[in-house]
Every structure is written in C-alpha cells, then in structure tokens.
Scaffold this active site. Structure first.
Site, PDB file in Angstrom:
ATOM      1  N   LYS A   1      -6.360  12.269 -25.170  1.00 48.91           N
ATOM      2  CA  LYS A   1      -6.329  11.199 -24.112  1.00 48.91           C
ATOM      3  C   LYS A   1      -6.926  11.790 -22.722  1.00 48.91           C
ATOM      4  CE  LYS A   1      -5.125   7.499 -23.876  1.00 48.91           C
ATOM      5  NZ  LYS A   1      -3.915   6.647 -24.243  1.00 48.91           N
TER       6      LYS A   1
ATOM      7  N   GLU B   1      -6.051   3.523 -11.929  1.00 51.54           N
ATOM      8  CA  GLU B   1      -4.715   3.046 -11.889  1.00 51.54           C
ATOM      9  C   GLU B   1      -4.008   2.939 -10.505  1.00 51.54           C
ATOM     10  OE1 GLU B   1      -4.369   3.222 -16.691  1.00 51.54           O
ATOM     11  OE2 GLU B   1      -3.335   4.814 -15.359  1.00 51.54           O
TER      12      GLU B   1
ATOM     13  N   SER C   1      13.849   6.508  16.054  1.00 51.06           N
ATOM     14  CA  SER C   1      12.883   6.424  15.403  1.00 51.06           C
ATOM     15  C   SER C   1      11.792   7.623  15.392  1.00 51.06           C
ATOM     16  CB  SER C   1      12.117   5.037  16.099  1.00 51.06           C
ATOM     17  OG  SER C   1      11.905   5.363  17.527  1.00 51.06           O
TER      18      SER C   1
ATOM     19  N   SER D   1      -3.089  13.452 -21.163  1.00 46.98           N
ATOM     20  CA  SER D   1      -1.649  13.002 -21.755  1.00 46.98           C
ATOM     21  C   SER D   1      -0.789  14.315 -22.072  1.00 46.98           C
ATOM     22  CB  SER D   1      -1.619  12.125 -23.003  1.00 46.98           C
ATOM     23  OG  SER D   1      -0.491  12.280 -23.470  1.00 46.98           O
TER      24      SER D   1
ATOM     25  N   HIS E   1     -14.847 -15.098 -16.742  1.00 45.11           N
ATOM     26  CA  HIS E   1     -13.711 -14.983 -17.387  1.00 45.11           C
ATOM     27  C   HIS E   1     -13.698 -13.807 -18.310  1.00 45.11           C
ATOM     28  CE1 HIS E   1     -13.087 -19.327 -16.674  1.00 45.11           C
ATOM     29  NE2 HIS E   1     -14.488 -19.368 -16.900  1.00 45.11           N
TER      30      HIS E   1
HETATM   31  N1  ARG Z   1      11.486   3.004  19.961  1.00 46.65           N
HETATM   32  C1  ARG Z   1      11.266   1.685  20.500  1.00 46.65           C
HETATM   33  C2  ARG Z   1      10.283   0.943  19.582  1.00 46.65           C
HETATM   34  O1  ARG Z   1       9.629   1.410  18.943  1.00 46.65           O
HETATM   35  C3  ARG Z   1      10.571   1.800  22.160  1.00 46.65           C
HETATM   36  C4  ARG Z   1      11.058   0.627  22.921  1.00 46.65           C
HETATM   37  C5  ARG Z   1      12.425   0.718  23.234  1.00 46.65           C
HETATM   38  N2  ARG Z   1      12.944  -0.473  23.909  1.00 46.65           N
HETATM   39  C6  ARG Z   1      14.099  -0.816  24.038  1.00 46.65           C
HETATM   40  N3  ARG Z   1      14.286  -1.792  24.950  1.00 46.65           N
HETATM   41  N4  ARG Z   1      15.067  -0.325  23.610  1.00 46.65           N
HETATM   42  O2  ARG Z   1      10.357  -0.418  19.592  1.00 46.65           O
END
Ligand code: ARG
Length: 463
Positions: free
Chosen positions: A287, A294, A27, A281, A160
């Site tokens: 335009k 939008e 992550s 445009s 409306h």
């Molecule tokens: N990157 C993990 C998350 O955002 C951190 C926690 C990880 N914990 C675990 N038990 N693997 O959730």
C-alpha cells in the site's frame, strides 16, 4: 512561581479564589501567545498616559524598558509566572510592577483587560492572517506553475464525478487557484475592518482621565480607535470573520485534496502522489496511502468546527464583556495553527504530484464526450439547440444499441445525420481548442488566466 498569589483585583475580597475556580478561570496556558502584542499595546498605552500628563518622559522610558524586558523573558521562557497570573495581561502587568514597584502600578490607569484583550487579539489575528496569506499565495503559485506545465495536457472534465467534456489539466488546476485568490481577497477585506484599536474603551465606558486614544492605534500598527466603547469591548466580529475566512479557505483545501485523491486513485491512474507525501500500511506491504490529502480533508472539518464553536459562545451573550468571551481565543488559535500545518503539506503534495498525460488522454477515446460539440455544430448550422440535442441523443441511442460508437459511423451516415464532417468533431484537441472564449479550457484561455492570476498576485504584493 512568584511569592504573592493574590489576583490583581483582590482589594474588595476577603477570601482568595477556590483553587478549582482559579483553575477554571485561568487562561494563561493559551493566551500567553498574546504576550508580544500585550507588550506592544501596553507600550502604546503608556504613551497615551504620558500624552495625558499622567506619566513623565522618564517614567514612560522606564515602563517601556520594563515591558520590553518582560516580553523578552516570556518569549525565551525565563519569565517567572505566578499562580496569581490569571492571564497574560495580569502576568505582564505584574512582571512590570515587580520590576518598577509604584511606577509599574501606574500602567493600568484608564484601561481594562476588556479593551486590552480585544486589541491584543486583533493584532494576533492580523499577524496570523499575514502568515496564512503568504502560505496561500505560495499554494496559488504552486498551482499556476503546474498549470503552466499542463496548458496543453488534455483530460476529461467531469460533472457529477462522471466524465463529461474534454478540458485541459491546466484549466482544472487553475479552478483551484482561482478559489484561493478569493480567499486572499477576503482576507484583505477582513484586515481593513480588523485594524481597529479598542484601547481606551476601558471596561465598557472609557475613563475619566481624558486620554486621547487617537495616537495609540498608530503606535501599535492599527488604523484608528474604536467608534463606541461598549461596542468596542463586546465586538468579536473580527474573530468570527477570521474563522469564516479560514473555514472557506479550508473548504477550498479540502476540495483540492478531493481532486488529488481522485486523480491519484490507482483505479484511475491519472496521477501519482510522491512517496514523500504518501504513507505505507502497517500490514499490507504493497500500500501507498494518500494520508496527506486525507488529513487535510479532516483538518478542514476541524476549522469549520472552530467557526461553529465561536458562534455558539457568542450567540447567547448580551452586550458588554462576559467571561465567556475568554473562550474566543482557542478556536482562533486552533484554526490558524491548523492552517499553518496543513498548507505546507498540501503545497508539497501539489508540487511533487506527477500527472500521467497519456492515461488522461486515453480516457478521451470515449466518443460520448463529443456529443455536445456535435449538437453545437448543428446549432451553428441553424438547428435550434433543443432539436440538435434530441437528434444527437437519438444518434447515441442508436449507435449504442448497435454496439457501435460514434467513431464507427460512415461518412454517409454522418451526411444523413446532417453533419458531413461529423467525424472531425471526435477529436479532443479540436474540442478543447474550440472552447477558446475568455475563461474557457483552451490552452490560450488558460495562458490568459495564468497571466491574470500572476497580475493579481503582483498587485497584492505591492499593497
Ligand atoms: N482573560 C480575559 C479574557 O480573555 C481577559 C479579560 C478579563 N476581564 C474581566 N473582566 N475579567 O477575556
């Protein structure tokens, strides 16, 4: 890239993770945004370890310095991430351990990434909410400044989407400002519930190390520690609620763009977006399209989607940490980023829009807009409202059949109708000024509302 690519939990394992499993679980690409908070929370945790006698003052100092260094390196892009860094928490801890060896390895005592990630994310959301609130406040100020300029500007209000009764443009603009003040209020109430630290909850069941998490939260700017550890590491209410508050705000932004789009529609011609907020445009040279409004509208749908995404992740989960929870961050980041992108553009569009008071006023020549005033005048003269409504409706039917308007009625006809001064009601100024009760569209009511919003913002900036 670091040399050692063993994950920090590898002790029990014979085989390293498959590259594709590692790729799925990693992550770091998005949670690296938590780094400043991870450093802050880690420093607070190091204090807690020192208070528990698990670190000396000197060790605390060295850990604090190393954590701060890692924070600076991550911020300025010089930190060497390793393949083994699954997430920002592993990266920060490894960075410290690379610097301090055995001492760095002491940092994770009594904590888990489960309590760490929740605390980091709470702090991230609180900081983002402060930025979003500041922008929202600026939009409210922009709207009330415009409203101040147009306290006396008359225009048809609609129901409306059809012209209904005369109002002031200031009243319309304030309707949007009032909605945004509720967003600010909601955000403030959310923040009170969010300023809780999960640190010390550990993986789910605290630790045996007799830590005193009470001092920690104050050190990292939160109000207090969690009430119960399993709840603390499972709870994502704060993230869902952050997105709910964001989604409601986004609805209000979309509403404001719908208003701007309608008023600036050349077919109506009541306002004009500044060129700086319009787009040409590629094919049609004439335009000037309202792309800004939008896009704000479409982006608000995206924020509603972020709210739905997080709810869908959370709904099937049993209590306790599951890796699914890692998916809590991207919707939150996306909603905050989107709001920070959209709000400045909308503030600029509102600030620079030009209203055509004459064109709006011309639309008030439609005498049907005064029918309610006429019915209410009969009421003031003692006629029950339902009768007054029917009589006025019949008058309109008759004049329409004769291809006349209420303005063509003679004094005798008005007298016969029971309202000798009937003609005087066909007047937008009179109509709007007569609606002078609190919260109404009259210039005085609008001035009072501007003052009320001013006071509200001043009170907020004091707290
Ligand atoms: N990157 C993990 C998350 O955002 C951190 C926690 C990880 N914990 C675990 N038990 N693997 O959730």
């Amino acid at each position: 890239m670091g040399e050692d690519d063993t994950p920090l939990w590898s002790g029990r394992f014979d085989t390293p993770p498959a590259p594709e499993a590692r790729a799925l679980g990693r992550s770091l690409a998005f949670d690296v945004r938590l780094a400043p908070f991870d450093v802050e929370v880690s420093i607070a945790h190091a204090h807690t370890l020192r208070d528990a006698g698990l670190l000396s003052d000197e060790e605390l100092r060295a850990l604090t310095d190393a954590l701060e260094e890692v924070g600076v390196e991550i911020a300025d892009g010089t930190f060497a991430f390793s393949d083994a860094d699954e997430d920002v928490h592993s990266a920060v801890e490894r960075g410290v351990t690379d610097r301090l060896g055995e001492l760095g390895a002491k940092l994770h005592a009594g904590r888990s990434r489960n309590d760490l990630v929740v605390t980091d994310l709470r702090l991230w959301c609180l900081a983002a909410a402060r930025r979003i609130d500041a922008l929202t406040t600026l939009l409210v100020r922009t709207l009330i400044d415009k409203a101040r300029d147009h306290v006396e500007t008359l225009m048809p209000g609609t129901t409306h989407g059809r012209n209904a009764q005369p109002v002031t443009l200031g009243h319309h603009l304030l309707a949007h400002a009032w909605a945004l003040t509720r967003d600010l209020e909601r955000s403030g109430q959310w923040a009170v519930r969010t300023r809780v630290s999960a640190l010390g909850a550990g993986a789910l069941a605290t630790s045996t190390l007799a830590l005193a998490p009470r001092a920690g939260p104050e050190r990292h700017g939160l109000d207090g520690p969690f009430a119960a550890s399993i709840d603390a590491i499972s709870d994502r209410d704060f993230a869902q609620e952050f997105l709910a508050v964001a989604a409601i705000l986004a609805t209000h932004l979309s509403l404001l763009t719908a208003y701007l789009a309608r008023l600036t529609d050349p077919a109506l011609g009541w306002a004009e977006l500044d060129e700086a907020y319009a787009t040409g445009s590629s094919m049609m040279p004439q335009k000037r399209n309202p792309d800004t409004t939008e896009l704000v509208r479409a982006k608000s749908a995206r924020i509603a989607g972020d709210f739905a995404t997080l709810g869908s992740v959370l709904r099937p989960l049993p209590l306790g940490y599951h890796r699914d929870l890692q998916e809590d961050k991207e919707p939150v980041f996306d909603a905050a980023d989107t709001l920070e992108l959209v709000l400045p553009a909308l503030i600029g569009a509102v600030e620079t829009v030009r209203f055509d008071a004459e064109a709006m006023r011309r639309a008030l020549d439609d005498h049907g807009l005064y029918a309610t005033d006429i019915a209410e005048s009969l009421v003031a003269a003692g006629v029950p409202f339902r009768d007054a409504h029917r009589r006025t409706g019949e008058l309109l039917k008759r004049t329409a059949a004769e291809k006349r308007s209420l303005g063509d009625l003679t004094d005798d006809e008005w007298a016969a109708f029971g309202l000798p001064n009937g003609r005087s009601f066909l007047d937008p100024d009179r109509s709007v000024r007569a609606r002078a009760m609190q919260g109404g569209p009259s210039p005085d009511s609008v001035r009072d509302q501007i003052a009320a919003i001013d006071r509200l913002l001043a009170d907020r900036s004091r707290t």
